[in-house]
Motif scaffolding. Structure first.
Motif, PDB file in Angstrom:
ATOM      1  N   THR A   3      43.970  47.730  28.911  1.00 41.79           N
ATOM      2  CA  THR A   3      44.266  49.151  28.701  1.00 41.79           C
ATOM      3  C   THR A   3      43.751  49.980  29.873  1.00 41.79           C
ATOM      4  OG1 THR A   3      44.026  51.003  27.181  1.00 41.79           O
ATOM      5  CG2 THR A   3      42.136  49.536  27.392  1.00 41.79           C
TER       6      THR A   3
ATOM      7  N   SER B 258      48.158  49.773  18.521  1.00 39.47           N
ATOM      8  CA  SER B 258      48.414  49.836  19.953  1.00 39.47           C
ATOM      9  C   SER B 258      47.170  50.373  20.649  1.00 39.47           C
ATOM     10  CB  SER B 258      49.606  50.774  20.188  1.00 39.47           C
ATOM     11  OG  SER B 258      49.540  51.333  21.468  1.00 39.47           O
ATOM     12  N   ARG B 259      46.960  49.953  21.904  1.00 39.67           N
ATOM     13  CA  ARG B 259      45.799  50.449  22.635  1.00 39.67           C
ATOM     14  C   ARG B 259      46.032  51.837  23.194  1.00 39.67           C
ATOM     15  NH1 ARG B 259      42.207  46.053  23.789  1.00 39.67           N
ATOM     16  NH2 ARG B 259      40.892  47.639  24.748  1.00 39.67           N
ATOM     17  N   THR B 260      47.262  52.289  23.200  1.00 38.24           N
ATOM     18  CA  THR B 260      47.570  53.550  23.882  1.00 38.24           C
ATOM     19  C   THR B 260      48.265  54.578  22.998  1.00 38.24           C
ATOM     20  OG1 THR B 260      49.643  52.542  24.599  1.00 38.24           O
ATOM     21  CG2 THR B 260      47.804  52.492  26.169  1.00 38.24           C
TER      22      THR B 260
ATOM     23  N   GLY C 292      42.384  54.245  24.537  1.00 35.38           N
ATOM     24  CA  GLY C 292      42.250  53.023  25.317  1.00 35.38           C
ATOM     25  C   GLY C 292      40.865  52.871  25.912  1.00 35.38           C
TER      26      GLY C 292
ATOM     27  N   HIS D 160      47.244  55.830  19.533  1.00 33.50           N
ATOM     28  CA  HIS D 160      46.502  55.990  18.295  1.00 33.50           C
ATOM     29  C   HIS D 160      47.068  57.126  17.447  1.00 33.50           C
ATOM     30  CE1 HIS D 160      42.640  53.661  19.661  1.00 33.50           C
ATOM     31  NE2 HIS D 160      43.743  52.931  19.669  1.00 33.50           N
TER      32      HIS D 160
END
Lengths: 262, 262, 262
Positions: free
Chosen positions: C217, A130-132, A86, A134
């Motif tokens: 984020t 997703s940003r959170t 993120g 990976h």
């Protein structure tokens, strides 16, 4: 029999190991495994550990550094301890002596990079990731593609300015060699970075307020006594026979360890 | 079993199970898995548990004793709870009714040996083996060779004077049968060594200061009540419906359990 | 997927996942794995988690609900969180969009059933099954048969009156959307059931006595600060950068979460 042998081959049943700090109570490990097997259904998944302390990059690097060379070349190691997900940290894939790695660019591969040349690429972050998470959306797909036979260069552009953890330095003071406790294991044993090859039996090790003599193994001291010995990772370890050295000696990771000729 | 041999052949995808007290936060499990797959890359690794309490040989023996016969014959069971590593205890490989085992000679196979004839050999300890990590350097290579089709006799010389844990004895006092709690599981259920076949419904079980009646199952008592029943391992168990029997009854492993006709 | 079909075919190396509340220190996981591999020796076993809190059906349902669609169709998911074993609750096998499930009829499949049509059958309980370990004696044999290619209808009779957990409802109050914390993960992150698609950046989230702004984020707030963002499961999550939101905000599962336009 012939069927499986033909079907298998190194790329047909590739090994993918998993090392994370995800723990084992959430959905994250399962989501990563599903992402891997959706792309590489023939892959053999091998759990190394999911119990790296949350965000403890140094511990992840140490544990992975002990394990990877034990596996066959061609193995793909998926390593995710990623407190910076993120943020703008890069995602990497690497080839080290034929072993492959995917991991964040935060020092997690420091112990791997320390011992051999690495070819490294930066993985693009897809906009739909997703940003959170990976691990599922960036690292697992890359690991699966490597397992399916993709070349490193297909995954991203080469990079060389990598993030490294500060090295665990040894220094000398007169005749003393000074290092530190780099890991405390489940049994309370203190693993140091003092090379065991440099220690003669009978040498004295000072750790905290204690002095411990180097012996061949546990069996050379009575139960309850501390002993230093050549550990299974090539460095000196300090243990208490039938006890926990961390508790008995009151020592944690990072504490200085000093070796003197006995 | 003939079916299985036709489907895959015992040597092409052999099963190796792992039972240790290594925990899951260190490098040890991963190093063992790498050592196994380096020798036997086609092996299927199956984690049984790595959470045997450190050095708790009796618990390891009990858990392995419940599991091994559930696996297909030809399975190789790698069992390492080894507080004596670094002393002169021997390393074993065994064949019990076609199931194979590697383990230290410290009683860890007691529950296996208790129920069937075993052919056992003593594994040589290579001089290059670590003094403290025979799981990786002695047991894993032996397990991998068995998985690759090696005969037991190729691994070492036959031995018969094995270390056994003290047996869990049953005794009688008048009409009472007296045993003990041999395991407390995750749910707080007390597993005893009283054979459930000997218990009639309505028999009374005394454990600590409590008396519990034998019923068919949980459902026969209201939530919060204690109940004894024929457990899934063939012996009597004592549980508290929707609660923890170890906490509610204040009972731990080793406590005496007495059965009387109801 | 075509590649997979050619290489091995769905029946040659079927995937069976395991999700339980058995923990990892007892014999139960190993007994289930042995039961699976005895019937389906070619199956690939994939541990999702065994650390669902004992009897926590809602948590098991949530975790499974996040994972199953990540796996290839044809995967068999063995899910056992079964506090009612030994009562009259039914045992189920289900087919949902080609994914197969075996589980007790206690709501454990609620999150699976919530999103797609399910064909469901009731598994007969053999008289020789243990009264307390249907994971080994009922669910594992059924999962193994599905993995071996059995059709759902071969396993039992169709049923439709299934047990469901109470749905996690969203409600509105004026312009506010109100949901709840449905999961707290290993990192202390609060996962809500507020759909992240409905949240504009800058919207304000009230949870307990705190108000947190929606950002893209972690990286958008300084270390130690709380942040709400679109989580990896499609709903809003609340975290503290480099900290634990559950601890910092004093919030646990079930707590109400309210979203207002910022």
């Amino acid at each position: 029999m012939a069927q499986r042998a033909m079907a298998a081959g190194p790329r047909m049943s590739p090994i993918i190991t998993l090392l994370t700090d995800y723990g084992t109570a959430d959905s994250y490990v399962g989501e990563v495994k599903g992402a891997l097997l959706s792309v590489a259904p023939q892959a053999v998944l091998v759990d190394l550990t999911h119990d790296i302390a949350p965000g403890d990059i140094a511990s992840g690097s140490y544990v992975l550094g002990r394990i990877w060379r034990r596996f066959p070349a061609d193995t793909v190691h998926l390593a995710v301890v990623d407190p910076g997900v993120g943020t703008r940290r890069r995602a990497l894939a690497a080839d080290v002596a034929g072993h492959r790695f995917v991991a964040p660019d935060n020092g997690l591969l420091s112990d791997v990079f320390a011992v051999a040349h690495a070819d490294v690429v930066s993985l693009p972050i897809p906009s739909e990731a997703s940003r959170t998470f990976h691990g599922r959306d960036v690292f697992a797909p890359a690991a699966a593609r490597l397992a399916q036979g993709a070349a490193l260069a297909e995954l991203g552009a080469a990079v060389s300015d990598l993030v490294h953890l500060p090295p665990r330095r040894l220094r000398t003071e007169g005749a003393d060699l000074i290092g530190q406790v780099v890991h405390v294991d489940r049994f309370g044993t203190l693993v140091t970075n003092l090379p065991s090859s440099a220690m003669a039996r009978g040498a004295l090790i000072r750790v905290g307020v204690h002095t411990v003599a180097v012996q061949a193994t546990f069996g050379d001291v009575p139960p309850g006594s501390a002993v230093a010995f050549a550990g299974s990772g090539g460095t000196l370890e300090i243990a208490v026979r039938d006890g926990r050295a961390d508790v008995v000696l009151g020592v944690a990771r990072g504490v200085e360890v000093r070796a003197s000729a006995g």
